[in-house]
Design a protein around this motif. Structure first.
Motif, PDB file in Angstrom:
ATOM      1  N   THR A 210       0.826  -1.212   0.000  1.00  0.00           N
ATOM      2  CA  THR A 210       0.000   0.000   0.000  1.00  0.00           C
ATOM      3  C   THR A 210       0.858   1.259   0.000  1.00  0.00           C
ATOM      4  OG1 THR A 210      -1.690  -1.218   1.233  1.00  0.00           O
ATOM      5  CG2 THR A 210      -1.875   1.184   1.191  1.00  0.00           C
ATOM      6  N   VAL A 211       1.919   1.280   0.803  1.00  0.00           N
ATOM      7  CA  VAL A 211       2.792   2.452   0.849  1.00  0.00           C
ATOM      8  C   VAL A 211       3.440   2.680  -0.519  1.00  0.00           C
ATOM      9  CG1 VAL A 211       4.923   3.388   1.833  1.00  0.00           C
ATOM     10  CG2 VAL A 211       3.214   2.330   3.330  1.00  0.00           C
ATOM     11  N   ALA A 212       3.845   1.595  -1.188  1.00  0.00           N
ATOM     12  CA  ALA A 212       4.418   1.739  -2.539  1.00  0.00           C
ATOM     13  C   ALA A 212       3.396   2.344  -3.496  1.00  0.00           C
ATOM     14  CB  ALA A 212       4.892   0.378  -3.038  1.00  0.00           C
ATOM     15  N   TYR A 213       2.136   1.933  -3.358  1.00  0.00           N
ATOM     16  CA  TYR A 213       1.070   2.486  -4.200  1.00  0.00           C
ATOM     17  C   TYR A 213       0.870   3.972  -3.896  1.00  0.00           C
ATOM     18  CZ  TYR A 213      -3.654   3.144  -6.098  1.00  0.00           C
ATOM     19  OH  TYR A 213      -4.750   3.608  -6.784  1.00  0.00           O
ATOM     20  N   LEU A 214       0.880   4.324  -2.617  1.00  0.00           N
ATOM     21  CA  LEU A 214       0.664   5.726  -2.230  1.00  0.00           C
ATOM     22  C   LEU A 214       1.806   6.614  -2.715  1.00  0.00           C
ATOM     23  CD1 LEU A 214      -0.702   5.229   1.409  1.00  0.00           C
ATOM     24  CD2 LEU A 214      -2.011   5.739  -0.663  1.00  0.00           C
ATOM     25  N   GLN A 215       3.012   6.078  -2.747  1.00  0.00           N
ATOM     26  CA  GLN A 215       4.143   6.857  -3.261  1.00  0.00           C
ATOM     27  C   GLN A 215       3.916   7.247  -4.725  1.00  0.00           C
ATOM     28  OE1 GLN A 215       7.257   4.052  -2.355  1.00  0.00           O
ATOM     29  NE2 GLN A 215       7.838   5.090  -0.445  1.00  0.00           N
ATOM     30  N   LYS A 216       3.306   6.345  -5.499  1.00  0.00           N
ATOM     31  CA  LYS A 216       2.994   6.673  -6.895  1.00  0.00           C
ATOM     32  C   LYS A 216       1.957   7.792  -6.967  1.00  0.00           C
ATOM     33  CE  LYS A 216       3.831   1.920  -8.494  1.00  0.00           C
ATOM     34  NZ  LYS A 216       3.194   0.712  -9.099  1.00  0.00           N
ATOM     35  N   ARG A 217       0.992   7.761  -6.064  1.00  0.00           N
ATOM     36  CA  ARG A 217      -0.061   8.778  -6.087  1.00  0.00           C
ATOM     37  C   ARG A 217       0.489  10.140  -5.643  1.00  0.00           C
ATOM     38  NH1 ARG A 217      -1.578   4.763  -8.039  1.00  0.00           N
ATOM     39  NH2 ARG A 217      -0.623   5.994  -9.701  1.00  0.00           N
ATOM     40  N   VAL A 218       1.485  10.129  -4.790  1.00  0.00           N
ATOM     41  CA  VAL A 218       2.119  11.393  -4.416  1.00  0.00           C
ATOM     42  C   VAL A 218       2.764  12.031  -5.642  1.00  0.00           C
ATOM     43  CG1 VAL A 218       3.993  12.448  -3.082  1.00  0.00           C
ATOM     44  CG2 VAL A 218       2.493  10.759  -2.002  1.00  0.00           C
ATOM     45  N   LYS A 219       3.354  11.199  -6.483  1.00  0.00           N
ATOM     46  CA  LYS A 219       4.037  11.711  -7.674  1.00  0.00           C
ATOM     47  C   LYS A 219       3.060  12.175  -8.747  1.00  0.00           C
ATOM     48  CE  LYS A 219       8.215   8.897  -7.076  1.00  0.00           C
ATOM     49  NZ  LYS A 219       9.061   7.817  -7.656  1.00  0.00           N
ATOM     50  N   ASP A 220       2.004  11.361  -9.009  1.00  0.00           N
ATOM     51  CA  ASP A 220       1.126  11.743 -10.122  1.00  0.00           C
ATOM     52  C   ASP A 220      -0.042  12.625  -9.683  1.00  0.00           C
ATOM     53  OD1 ASP A 220      -0.859  10.039  -9.011  1.00  0.00           O
ATOM     54  OD2 ASP A 220      -0.318   8.373 -10.320  1.00  0.00           O
ATOM     55  N   LYS A 221      -0.203  12.766  -8.348  1.00  0.00           N
ATOM     56  CA  LYS A 221      -1.217  13.671  -7.776  1.00  0.00           C
ATOM     57  C   LYS A 221      -2.647  13.348  -8.239  1.00  0.00           C
ATOM     58  CE  LYS A 221       2.058  17.492  -7.361  1.00  0.00           C
ATOM     59  NZ  LYS A 221       2.371  17.140  -5.974  1.00  0.00           N
ATOM     60  N   GLN A 222      -2.888  12.095  -8.561  1.00  0.00           N
ATOM     61  CA  GLN A 222      -4.233  11.693  -8.952  1.00  0.00           C
ATOM     62  C   GLN A 222      -5.029  11.254  -7.717  1.00  0.00           C
ATOM     63  OE1 GLN A 222      -4.752   9.282 -12.504  1.00  0.00           O
ATOM     64  NE2 GLN A 222      -2.583   9.496 -12.999  1.00  0.00           N
ATOM     65  N   PRO A 223      -6.312  11.586  -7.675  1.00  0.00           N
ATOM     66  CA  PRO A 223      -7.121  11.174  -6.527  1.00  0.00           C
ATOM     67  C   PRO A 223      -7.269   9.654  -6.504  1.00  0.00           C
ATOM     68  CG  PRO A 223      -8.546  12.069  -8.235  1.00  0.00           C
ATOM     69  CD  PRO A 223      -7.120  12.324  -8.680  1.00  0.00           C
ATOM     70  N   PHE A 224      -7.346   9.095  -5.296  1.00  0.00           N
ATOM     71  CA  PHE A 224      -7.364   7.633  -5.197  1.00  0.00           C
ATOM     72  C   PHE A 224      -8.328   7.170  -4.110  1.00  0.00           C
ATOM     73  CE2 PHE A 224      -3.951   9.172  -2.417  1.00  0.00           C
ATOM     74  CZ  PHE A 224      -4.266   8.562  -1.215  1.00  0.00           C
ATOM     75  N   LEU A 294       1.430   8.739   5.583  1.00  0.00           N
ATOM     76  CA  LEU A 294       0.394   9.711   5.230  1.00  0.00           C
ATOM     77  C   LEU A 294       0.723  11.081   5.802  1.00  0.00           C
ATOM     78  CD1 LEU A 294      -2.815   7.535   5.760  1.00  0.00           C
ATOM     79  CD2 LEU A 294      -1.919   8.358   3.575  1.00  0.00           C
ATOM     80  N   THR A 295       1.210  11.087   7.042  1.00  0.00           N
ATOM     81  CA  THR A 295       1.549  12.367   7.682  1.00  0.00           C
ATOM     82  C   THR A 295       2.781  12.991   7.046  1.00  0.00           C
ATOM     83  OG1 THR A 295       0.612  11.571   9.769  1.00  0.00           O
ATOM     84  CG2 THR A 295       2.085  13.465   9.880  1.00  0.00           C
ATOM     85  N   ASP A 296       3.822  12.188   6.890  1.00  0.00           N
ATOM     86  CA  ASP A 296       5.091  12.716   6.377  1.00  0.00           C
ATOM     87  C   ASP A 296       4.966  13.201   4.932  1.00  0.00           C
ATOM     88  OD1 ASP A 296       6.137  12.025   8.816  1.00  0.00           O
ATOM     89  OD2 ASP A 296       7.064  10.159   8.101  1.00  0.00           O
ATOM     90  N   SER A 297       4.120  12.528   4.148  1.00  0.00           N
ATOM     91  CA  SER A 297       3.970  12.895   2.739  1.00  0.00           C
ATOM     92  C   SER A 297       2.991  14.040   2.536  1.00  0.00           C
ATOM     93  CB  SER A 297       3.503  11.685   1.930  1.00  0.00           C
ATOM     94  OG  SER A 297       2.179  11.309   2.330  1.00  0.00           O
ATOM     95  N   GLY A 298       2.224  14.362   3.556  1.00  0.00           N
ATOM     96  CA  GLY A 298       1.206  15.399   3.433  1.00  0.00           C
ATOM     97  C   GLY A 298      -0.116  14.893   2.873  1.00  0.00           C
ATOM     98  N   LEU A 299      -0.181  13.580   2.551  1.00  0.00           N
ATOM     99  CA  LEU A 299      -1.436  13.034   2.022  1.00  0.00           C
ATOM    100  C   LEU A 299      -2.567  13.101   3.040  1.00  0.00           C
ATOM    101  CD1 LEU A 299      -0.427   9.840  -0.034  1.00  0.00           C
ATOM    102  CD2 LEU A 299      -1.386  11.977  -0.911  1.00  0.00           C
ATOM    103  N   ASP A 300      -2.217  13.121   4.316  1.00  0.00           N
ATOM    104  CA  ASP A 300      -3.271  13.160   5.342  1.00  0.00           C
ATOM    105  C   ASP A 300      -4.113  14.433   5.228  1.00  0.00           C
ATOM    106  OD1 ASP A 300      -1.084  14.740   6.149  1.00  0.00           O
ATOM    107  OD2 ASP A 300      -1.695  14.602   8.251  1.00  0.00           O
ATOM    108  N   GLN A 301      -3.561  15.480   4.621  1.00  0.00           N
ATOM    109  CA  GLN A 301      -4.289  16.743   4.513  1.00  0.00           C
ATOM    110  C   GLN A 301      -5.416  16.691   3.477  1.00  0.00           C
ATOM    111  OE1 GLN A 301      -3.428  19.523   6.660  1.00  0.00           O
ATOM    112  NE2 GLN A 301      -2.474  17.680   7.530  1.00  0.00           N
ATOM    113  N   SER A 302      -5.411  15.660   2.645  1.00  0.00           N
ATOM    114  CA  SER A 302      -6.454  15.554   1.616  1.00  0.00           C
ATOM    115  C   SER A 302      -7.111  14.174   1.595  1.00  0.00           C
ATOM    116  CB  SER A 302      -5.864  15.847   0.224  1.00  0.00           C
ATOM    117  OG  SER A 302      -4.812  14.939  -0.075  1.00  0.00           O
ATOM    118  N   THR A 303      -6.848  13.358   2.609  1.00  0.00           N
ATOM    119  CA  THR A 303      -7.305  11.970   2.603  1.00  0.00           C
ATOM    120  C   THR A 303      -8.236  11.686   3.771  1.00  0.00           C
ATOM    121  OG1 THR A 303      -5.251  11.246   1.548  1.00  0.00           O
ATOM    122  CG2 THR A 303      -6.573   9.557   2.652  1.00  0.00           C
ATOM    123  N   TYR A 304      -9.373  11.075   3.463  1.00  0.00           N
ATOM    124  CA  TYR A 304     -10.276  10.567   4.494  1.00  0.00           C
ATOM    125  C   TYR A 304      -9.878   9.125   4.786  1.00  0.00           C
ATOM    126  CZ  TYR A 304     -13.071  14.723   3.821  1.00  0.00           C
ATOM    127  OH  TYR A 304     -13.485  16.028   3.767  1.00  0.00           O
TER     128      TYR A 304
END
Length: 747
Positions: A210-224, A294-304
């Motif tokens: 899952t973390v590997a998948y989230l790293q890709k979403r951080v790069k492409d900035k697509q909603p998931f 999620l916290t370190d990448s900043g994804l927590d700011q846009s993720t439920y």
């Protein structure tokens, strides 16, 4: 014959709770309160609401067989620091319902519909499938432009066409099945791969994927949208008992976690409970790095981020005795996995995300079927649901994001979901006044599907749905053989009340103990003159009926019982009985008199009970302790009094030989109805409640028939509880010998 009703399972559960909550358990409760206070004082900083036009992300974490009491923020003996930290950053919905089993619960989450609609009627034998006509949350989110992925357990059929990558998830990873050995082959998007984690546990592997998948979403900035389904804490095998050597069901936990519980502190804890707690520590450690990413990448700011479980805890044999179970489930909930009691279907939903209150608790009644419409509502996606597949779930966006829901109602989303299009006020009202239906074990199994004619049309009527002989039971039952009755399948929750068709009982959730079901079939209260309660009734056959009230009360009071249309009742022209109801501390029936009633037709018949003025009312003391029932018995020609004229607008006709003299101008006084003599000829009723009793079913049936004939009860009146008390005999065999007297109710 149905079981005679003497003591409820919940009376027993609460009785055991009362014993065990002294001493160590009381200290445990104090620890929980202290922990809650610490959580409240250390609430995390809220995540700001999303900016206009910003797409949110979603992660759904669904654990396996994790109960309400298996979370550290509910039970301090369970060490889950990462989950506890998530709770501090979130709103927790404590009144959250699942279904009693794994596959059915997942079907409800994935489709937003009751599992019975989806075809998911069992957990094995191929009956865990979801009909291909259903639209999953994966398909809905993908249609709205979201990247979708599933990592973990998939319990909705693993054959071609039914896997996650065929149900809306473009990426899917299913770890090896329970019991897999050797290489441990996982499935990645339909291909077999070697699992990266062994030992029959795979949540660290799922986390890494899952973390590997989230790293890709951080790069492409697509909603998931990610559906993360843990294996923990279900993983189990039939293995030798460590003490007796006999084969038992056991959880297999990594040794480094299980060894922590081999200390004197846990000597009184069942081995299966230690396994469960150790597994929770493993699960918590697996989740920690994902939360940190999620916290370190900043994804927590846009993720439920949502966290819950599929059902209640699986309670194994060594942890099922009452006092052992209270250690595993200190909340005192009755039941466990497979059960429609609270312990089997009640859980917590933890939600962190933009605009969500932190450290908050919400008691709105919601269900796992509500997550689908809520996600679609928040995301604003353009999803389409096939015609006729109406969602059972209701969006709870207005509760989760109260400050933003009003502003966002006018967004332009063409979503074919009735709940999604509700206004803020409509959502609030729908959630508050909803009826939540569940189906229990009597409707599980392959036979609980519609019977088809040769032309594949649905046969009507369906034997499954027969009120008295429907239901299917377990798959071993004969196809369409006599079942326990469809009534036994149904459970309904409405506000603070819950009805179980298997016992015809209503349970109430008392204030401050929202996870305890207290046996009711009763109303408490009535403080002031003019207060009333009404309920619908259907008079199938016109005739003269005797009304019998079953209750306990604090004081004598005068009531008017009116029957007719609500308009007539309000106008005072309905048939009625006005009686003084004596105070009584023992649950028993009191005869109110006779009413001649026409058969109900298109106009609905109601019965309303109204408290009339009397000197005993002080406005502070409730009249009733428990108001269990009003029984209506049609009187035969031989026993009926002079019938009341149908044209008469009211009645106080009562059997003359039952009514004591009343003072001039006062209403007549109700008197005890013909009842049971439990000390003489029918002492067998007590015997069936005794652990040492050896009464055959034939003897019970014969004795009951004699009892029914003696008192002229109508045929079909086979449940003692509906006439005399809210108690039943189910589970009485678990009553310890030293508590036998306490287990028997006063009747």
């Amino acid at each position: 014959m149905k079981k005679l009703i003497i003591i409820t399972l919940f009376s027993i559960a609460i009785l055991f709770s009362a014993c065990a909550l002294s001493g160590a358990h009381a200290a445990s409760q104090q620890q929980q309160q202290q922990q809650q206070q610490q959580q409240d004082s250390s609430r995390a900083k809220p995540i700001p609401a999303l900016k206009p036009g910003q797409k949110p992300n979603f992660i759904m974490i669904l654990t396996d067989d994790v109960g309400w009491d298996d979370l550290g923020f509910h039970n301090p003996r369970v060490k889950t620091p990462n989950i506890n930290k998530l709770r501090q950053r979130s709103t927790v919905f404590e009144n959250f319902y699942t279904s009693p089993q794994c596959a059915q619960s997942r079907a409800q989450f994935l489709t937003g519909r009751s599992y019975a609609r989806t075809g998911t009627m069992a957990v094995s034998g191929g009956w865990d499938f979801i009909n291909r006509d259903e639209v999953t949350i994966g398909e809905a989110m993908a249609a709205g432009g979201y990247r979708t992925a599933h990592f973990g357990k998939w319990h909705n059929l693993q054959v071609l066409g039914y896997e996650p990558w065929h149900n809306g998830f473009e990426d899917g990873y299913i770890p090896p099945s329970t019991g897999a050995d050797g290489e441990g082959l996982a499935r990645l998007n339909g291909r077999y791969v070697v699992a990266a984690e062994g030992g029959h546990v795979y949540d660290n592997d799922l986390r890494n994927q899952t973390v590997a998948y989230l790293q890709k979403r951080v790069k492409d900035k697509q909603p998931f949208f990610v559906f993360w389904a843990a294996r923990s804490i279900h993983t189990n095998y039939i293995l030798p008992d460590p003490v007796t050597g006999k084969p038992i069901e056991r959880r297999i936990v990594p040794a480094e976690y299980r060894d922590r519980f081999n200390t004197p502190e846990y000597n009184n804890v069942a081995n299966s409970t230690k396994d469960a707690w150790a597994f929770m520590e493993y699960l918590d450690d697996a989740l920690g790095p994902m939360f940190d990413f999620l916290t370190d990448s900043g994804l927590d700011q846009s993720t439920y981020l949502m966290f819950t479980a599929d059902n209640g805890p699986a309670v194994y044999h060594d942890e099922s005795p009452p006092l052992k179970k209270l250690i595993r489930m200190p909340s005192g909930m009755a039941g466990a996995k497979h059960s429609t009691f609270e312990g089997g279907i009640r859980n917590a939903l933890v939600v962190q995300g933009p605009g969500v209150k932190t450290g908050a608790t919400d008691n709105t009644m919601i269900a796992n079927s509500d997550i689908f419409p809520t996600m679609v509502d928040i995301a604003g996606v353009n999803a389409s649901v096939a015609a006729g597949l109406q969602l059972d779930g209701i969006s709870f966006k207005s509760v989760l994001l109260p400050s933003g829901s009003r502003r966002n109602n006018n967004r332009t989303a063409d979503v074919d979901l009735s709940s999604e299009s509700m206004s803020w006020t409509q959502q609030q009202s729908s959630l508050t006044w909803r009826y939540f239906f569940m189906l229990g074990p009597a409707c599980w199994g392959p036979n609980a599907v519609p019977e088809l004619a040769p032309d594949r049309s649905v046969v009507k009527p369906q034997q499954l749905l027969d009120y008295n002989t429907g239901g299917s039971g377990w798959p071993s039952k004969k196809v369409f053989g006599p079942g326990p009755g469809f009534k036994s399948c149904v459970v309904v929750r409405y506000r603070n009340y819950k009805w179980l068709g298997s016992s015809s009982k209503v349970f109430q959730f008392p204030e401050g103990k929202q996870h305890w079901e207290i046996p009711q079939n009763e109303v408490t209260g009535f403080y002031n003159a003019g207060e009333s309660m009404c309920f619908k009734m259907k008079v199938l056959t016109a005739g003269t009926y005797t009304a019998t009230a079953i209750y306990t009360s604090n004081s004598q009071a005068t009531f008017r019982l009116s029957v007719g249309s609500y308009a007539d009742i309000k106008a005072g022209t309905a048939r009625s009985l006005t009686m003084q109801w004596p105070a009584q501390g023992v649950m028993r029936g009191m005869s109110l008199g006779n009413l001649t009633l026409p058969a109900s037709r298109e106009e609905k018949t109601e019965a309303c009970l109204q408290l009339l003025p009397s000197p005993a009312l002080d406005g502070k003391t409730a009249v009733f302790q428990n108001f269990a029932n009003i029984q209506w018995t049609r009187v035969s020609n031989k026993r009926s009094m002079t019938p009341q004229s149908p044209a008469s607008s009211s009645s106080s006709v009562t059997p003359a030989d039952l009514v004591p003299a009343a003072s001039a101008g006062a209403a007549p006084v109700a008197v005890p109805a013909p009842g049971l003599d439990l000390t003489g000829r029918y002492s067998w009723v007590h015997q069936v409640a005794s652990r040492a009793a050896r009464v055959s079913s034939a003897q019970v049936q014969d004795a009951w028939s004699a009892l029914r004939l003696r008192h002229a009860w109508p045929d079909g009146q086979s449940e003692l509880e509906s006439m005399f008390s809210p108690y039943d005999a189910e589970g009485v065999e678990e009553c310890p010998a030293e508590l036998h007297a306490a287990c028997r109710p006063l009747i």
